[in-house]
Design a protein around this motif. Structure first.
Motif, PDB file in Angstrom:
ATOM      1  N   MET A 293       0.792  -1.230   0.000  1.00  0.00           N
ATOM      2  CA  MET A 293       0.000   0.000   0.000  1.00  0.00           C
ATOM      3  C   MET A 293       0.826   1.282   0.000  1.00  0.00           C
ATOM      4  N   SER A 294       2.140   1.162   0.094  1.00  0.00           N
ATOM      5  CA  SER A 294       2.953   2.377   0.000  1.00  0.00           C
ATOM      6  C   SER A 294       4.095   2.131  -0.986  1.00  0.00           C
ATOM      7  N   HIS A 295       4.786   3.200  -1.329  1.00  0.00           N
ATOM      8  CA  HIS A 295       5.896   3.078  -2.273  1.00  0.00           C
ATOM      9  C   HIS A 295       7.118   2.479  -1.564  1.00  0.00           C
ATOM     10  N   TYR A 296       7.884   1.678  -2.270  1.00  0.00           N
ATOM     11  CA  TYR A 296       8.958   0.941  -1.585  1.00  0.00           C
ATOM     12  C   TYR A 296      10.058   1.834  -1.008  1.00  0.00           C
ATOM     13  N   ARG A 297      10.174   3.077  -1.516  1.00  0.00           N
ATOM     14  CA  ARG A 297      11.243   3.928  -0.978  1.00  0.00           C
ATOM     15  C   ARG A 297      10.787   4.812   0.180  1.00  0.00           C
ATOM     16  N   SER A 298       9.484   4.940   0.409  1.00  0.00           N
ATOM     17  CA  SER A 298       9.073   5.818   1.510  1.00  0.00           C
ATOM     18  C   SER A 298       9.228   5.132   2.852  1.00  0.00           C
ATOM     19  N   PRO A 299       9.455   5.947   3.865  1.00  0.00           N
ATOM     20  CA  PRO A 299       9.534   5.363   5.208  1.00  0.00           C
ATOM     21  C   PRO A 299       8.145   4.902   5.618  1.00  0.00           C
ATOM     22  N   LEU A 300       8.088   3.886   6.451  1.00  0.00           N
ATOM     23  CA  LEU A 300       6.811   3.287   6.818  1.00  0.00           C
ATOM     24  C   LEU A 300       6.841   3.013   8.305  1.00  0.00           C
ATOM     25  N   ASN A 301       5.802   3.436   8.993  1.00  0.00           N
ATOM     26  CA  ASN A 301       5.764   3.223  10.432  1.00  0.00           C
ATOM     27  C   ASN A 301       4.879   2.019  10.751  1.00  0.00           C
ATOM     28  N   TYR A 302       5.453   1.098  11.504  1.00  0.00           N
ATOM     29  CA  TYR A 302       4.733  -0.133  11.820  1.00  0.00           C
ATOM     30  C   TYR A 302       3.878   0.025  13.072  1.00  0.00           C
ATOM     31  N   SER A 303       2.669  -0.518  13.011  1.00  0.00           N
ATOM     32  CA  SER A 303       1.863  -0.641  14.232  1.00  0.00           C
ATOM     33  C   SER A 303       0.821  -1.725  13.995  1.00  0.00           C
ATOM     34  N   GLY A 304       0.299  -2.252  15.053  1.00  0.00           N
ATOM     35  CA  GLY A 304      -0.734  -3.265  14.931  1.00  0.00           C
ATOM     36  C   GLY A 304      -1.956  -2.679  14.260  1.00  0.00           C
ATOM     37  N   ASP A 305      -2.231  -1.426  14.603  1.00  0.00           N
ATOM     38  CA  ASP A 305      -3.396  -0.746  14.051  1.00  0.00           C
ATOM     39  C   ASP A 305      -3.325  -0.679  12.527  1.00  0.00           C
ATOM     40  N   ILE A 306      -2.125  -0.425  12.027  1.00  0.00           N
ATOM     41  CA  ILE A 306      -1.974  -0.253  10.588  1.00  0.00           C
ATOM     42  C   ILE A 306      -2.109  -1.606   9.878  1.00  0.00           C
ATOM     43  N   LEU A 307      -1.712  -2.659  10.540  1.00  0.00           N
ATOM     44  CA  LEU A 307      -1.900  -3.983   9.942  1.00  0.00           C
ATOM     45  C   LEU A 307      -3.384  -4.342   9.892  1.00  0.00           C
ATOM     46  N   THR A 308      -4.118  -3.898  10.889  1.00  0.00           N
ATOM     47  CA  THR A 308      -5.562  -4.125  10.894  1.00  0.00           C
ATOM     48  C   THR A 308      -6.208  -3.372   9.729  1.00  0.00           C
ATOM     49  N   GLN A 309      -5.771  -2.150   9.530  1.00  0.00           N
ATOM     50  CA  GLN A 309      -6.279  -1.365   8.397  1.00  0.00           C
ATOM     51  C   GLN A 309      -5.987  -2.078   7.078  1.00  0.00           C
ATOM     52  N   ALA A 310      -4.769  -2.564   6.950  1.00  0.00           N
ATOM     53  CA  ALA A 310      -4.372  -3.257   5.727  1.00  0.00           C
ATOM     54  C   ALA A 310      -5.243  -4.495   5.531  1.00  0.00           C
ATOM     55  N   ASN A 311      -5.499  -5.185   6.640  1.00  0.00           N
ATOM     56  CA  ASN A 311      -6.312  -6.392   6.557  1.00  0.00           C
ATOM     57  C   ASN A 311      -7.748  -6.085   6.138  1.00  0.00           C
ATOM     58  N   ASN A 312      -8.284  -4.982   6.661  1.00  0.00           N
ATOM     59  CA  ASN A 312      -9.644  -4.591   6.280  1.00  0.00           C
ATOM     60  C   ASN A 312      -9.711  -4.247   4.798  1.00  0.00           C
ATOM     61  N   ALA A 313      -8.673  -3.577   4.311  1.00  0.00           N
ATOM     62  CA  ALA A 313      -8.634  -3.211   2.900  1.00  0.00           C
ATOM     63  C   ALA A 313      -8.606  -4.471   2.041  1.00  0.00           C
ATOM     64  N   LEU A 314      -7.810  -5.407   2.475  1.00  0.00           N
ATOM     65  CA  LEU A 314      -7.667  -6.672   1.759  1.00  0.00           C
ATOM     66  C   LEU A 314      -8.987  -7.439   1.724  1.00  0.00           C
ATOM     67  N   GLU A 315      -9.700  -7.333   2.819  1.00  0.00           N
ATOM     68  CA  GLU A 315     -10.996  -7.999   2.951  1.00  0.00           C
ATOM     69  C   GLU A 315     -11.937  -7.581   1.818  1.00  0.00           C
ATOM     70  N   ARG A 316     -11.898  -6.297   1.502  1.00  0.00           N
ATOM     71  CA  ARG A 316     -12.757  -5.788   0.437  1.00  0.00           C
ATOM     72  C   ARG A 316     -12.397  -6.458  -0.899  1.00  0.00           C
ATOM     73  N   LEU A 317     -11.128  -6.643  -1.131  1.00  0.00           N
ATOM     74  CA  LEU A 317     -10.690  -7.270  -2.380  1.00  0.00           C
ATOM     75  C   LEU A 317     -11.049  -8.754  -2.413  1.00  0.00           C
ATOM     76  N   SER A 318     -10.866  -9.413  -1.291  1.00  0.00           N
ATOM     77  CA  SER A 318     -11.199 -10.833  -1.237  1.00  0.00           C
ATOM     78  C   SER A 318     -12.697 -11.049  -1.411  1.00  0.00           C
ATOM     79  N   THR A 319     -13.483 -10.152  -0.827  1.00  0.00           N
ATOM     80  CA  THR A 319     -14.937 -10.241  -0.974  1.00  0.00           C
ATOM     81  C   THR A 319     -15.323 -10.091  -2.445  1.00  0.00           C
ATOM     82  N   ALA A 320     -14.675  -9.157  -3.115  1.00  0.00           N
ATOM     83  CA  ALA A 320     -14.970  -8.933  -4.535  1.00  0.00           C
ATOM     84  C   ALA A 320     -14.670 -10.191  -5.341  1.00  0.00           C
TER      85      ALA A 320
END
Length: 467
Positions: A293-320
């Motif tokens: 979900m981000s560009h490979y050169r940008s810095p990225l901050n890790y958190s559990g919350d952000i993984l949950t967001q990513a998972n929810n986004a993925l859910e939409r694609l899997s549902t489709a």
RNA sequence: GGCGCCAUAGCCAAGUGGUAAGGCAGUGGACUGCAAAUCCGCGAUCCCCCAGUUCAAAUCUGGGUGGCGCCUCCA
């Protein structure tokens, strides 16, 4: 296709050495521990690079090494009362488990340092012969002052690097910047016989040796984390170019860091999360989606919350995708309607845009956005209300799978069958609904939900998914 | 001290000279027996601050502020 080259600090049009082929090298892990989420970024992003190059028709030879002899492995082995070999083999296996979980394809070759000792020794000998290296008490060091381009990748003149270098009082090197190519064996360390006595290779020399052996003197792309630019990659350039007398790498690609509370995730700061533990809580798929979900050169901050967001986004694609699978089976037979044909014919524009953004230095964030836009159109065209044909559903699934596959979007796989008991409950619920016994229908739905089966009613039948 | 990076809605994140993608969360509506999913709608008059260049700047230049990284093993 344009790639950002760390050497020139610009996006450059990618032109391979040999038409239609790409020689790609990525520095692999030192195998003494589980990999952490920060280590997963280059793995995932350069897997995407490799997949995209292949998608564009290149034949890719991808080499990723295992550093299986190193101070840290030796230390770990001593702590656990095992041999270095046992430690490295254990963590190579764990690495493979995590890689697979993250959807990373195997490299073409995964060479190990310990299987390339002969090549390493030969390379060191060449460097000594050419005056780029010298031996002291069984150690061999690289003479950095002799290599003119030293510092060209990190864009720092040698004097500046030297000014910051730590100077060991008892240093036996000619220059503090010189680095070890070969280390004399200390007691209780693994060793190999060499012209300089028993010893083992330094870290930097193995990549030069293996890159040369499997890909040749000049390669197309070499990648790794930004923290490898200095000294590791700088040293690789010095070794390979001094030995071969030609350019080592045409394109250098480096990924940005993952941080935790805005501090770089690293083993030394002990602020890391292993892929294994993050996957245990949020799933491997969330980690890959988070990176995509981000560009490979940008810095990225890790958190559990952000993984949950990513998972929810993925859910939409899997549902489709599940929706497409459902209508590929339960949709209308026969030819597409005129309106459907129009939709199907328009789908190609998503492929075009997808390639445009991927061609621009691998912009996976935009690529994911394109897929979301595709999904919105697909969801509208293939839905209970639109009562679509099987043909349209399949056409949509085809392009969805194609694009999602290129970046390795971890879409949940379709499950073929349900337990007989569950099927009976679903059938019983349908009867209850038909009889307008909604209390009973809802009771069964709740019962199934407790078992992790979620139902959706549509005019074309009941959809189900596991939670 | 040297070199480099980053700053965009509650959160995540593209865009890098032509007037702010996408996602998550939230919310209103449609659909549904109810739900779920989905679709439609709503959110930055504005992209850390100041000055400048330009017909036009989130995007370029200069100066700030804040955060980070490399220079030492580290993806």
């Amino acid at each position: 296709m344009k790639l950002f080259n760390s050497l020139t600090m610009q996006k450059e049009e990618f032109v391979p050495i040999e038409e239609g082929k790409v020689r790609l090298y990525a520095c692999g892990p030192t195998v003494y521990n589980y990999i952490h989420v920060g280590n997963a970024r280059p793995l995932i992003m350069f897997d995407v690079l490799r997949r995209y190059l292949e998608y564009r028709g290149y034949e890719v030879t991808f080499v990723q090494n295992f550093t299986d002899v190193d101070d840290k492995i030796i230390k770990r082995a001593n702590e656990e009362g095992l041999t270095s070999k046992e430690i490295s083999e254990k963590y190579i296996a764990e690495f493979r488990t995590d890689s697979r979980g993250l959807g990373v394809h195997e490299a073409t070759v995964h060479p190990k340092a310990t299987e390339n000792i002969e090549q390493i020794i030969s390379l060191v000998e060449t460097l000594i012969r050419k005056g780029y290296a010298y031996e002291v008490n069984g150690d061999v060091y690289y003479r950095t002052a002799k290599f003119e381009g030293y510092g060209k990748l990190s864009h720092q003149p040698l004097e500046d690097l030297q000014a910051g270098a730590r100077i060991d009082v008892a240093d036996i090197k000619e220059n503090p910047m010189d680095f070890a190519l070969w280390k004399a064996a200390k007691p209780d360390e693994p060793y190999w016989e060499s012209p300089w006595g028993r010893g083992r290779p330094g870290w930097h020399i193995e990549c030069s040796a293996m890159s040369n052996r499997y890909l040749g003197e000049t390669i197309d792309i070499h990648c790794g984390g930004q923290d490898l630019i200095f000294p590791h990659h700088e040293n690789e350039i010095a070794q390979s170019e001094a030995a071969n007398g030609c350019k080592f790498v045409n394109y250098w690609m480096h990924n940005g860091f993952i941080s935790v509370d805005n501090k770089k995730m690293s083993k030394s700061l002990n602020n890391f999360f292993t892929v294994r533990e993050a996957a245990g809580v949020y799933g491997y798929d969330s980690i890959r989606m988070f990176m995509l979900m981000s560009h490979y050169r940008s810095p990225l901050n890790y958190s559990g919350d952000i993984l949950t967001q990513a998972n929810n986004a993925l859910e939409r694609l899997s549902t489709a995708k599940a929706n497409l699978d459902f209508f590929a089976e339960n949709g209308v037979d026969g030819e597409m309607t005129a309106a459907e044909r129009e939709v199907a014919e328009g789908l190609g524009k998503y492929r075009t845009r997808f390639c445009e953004v991927m061609d621009d230095d691998l912009n996976t964030a935009d690529a994911v956005a394109v897929i979301f836009e595709l999904v919105r159109e697909i969801n509208a065209a293939v839905s209970p209300a639109s009562n679509p044909t099987k043909a349209l559903s399949k056409a949509c699934a085809e392009i969805f799978d194609e694009l999602a596959g290129v970046i390795g979007l971890p879409i949940a796989k379709k499950e073929e069958s349900l337990e007989l008991e569950v099927e009976k409950l679903i059938e019983a619920r349908q009867q209850a609904r038909k009889a307008k016994n909604f209390a009973e229908a809802d009771r069964i739905r709740d019962e199934l939900k407790a078992k992790g089966i979620v139902l959706e009613d549509t005019p074309q039948g009941v959809k189900w998914k596991r939670q």
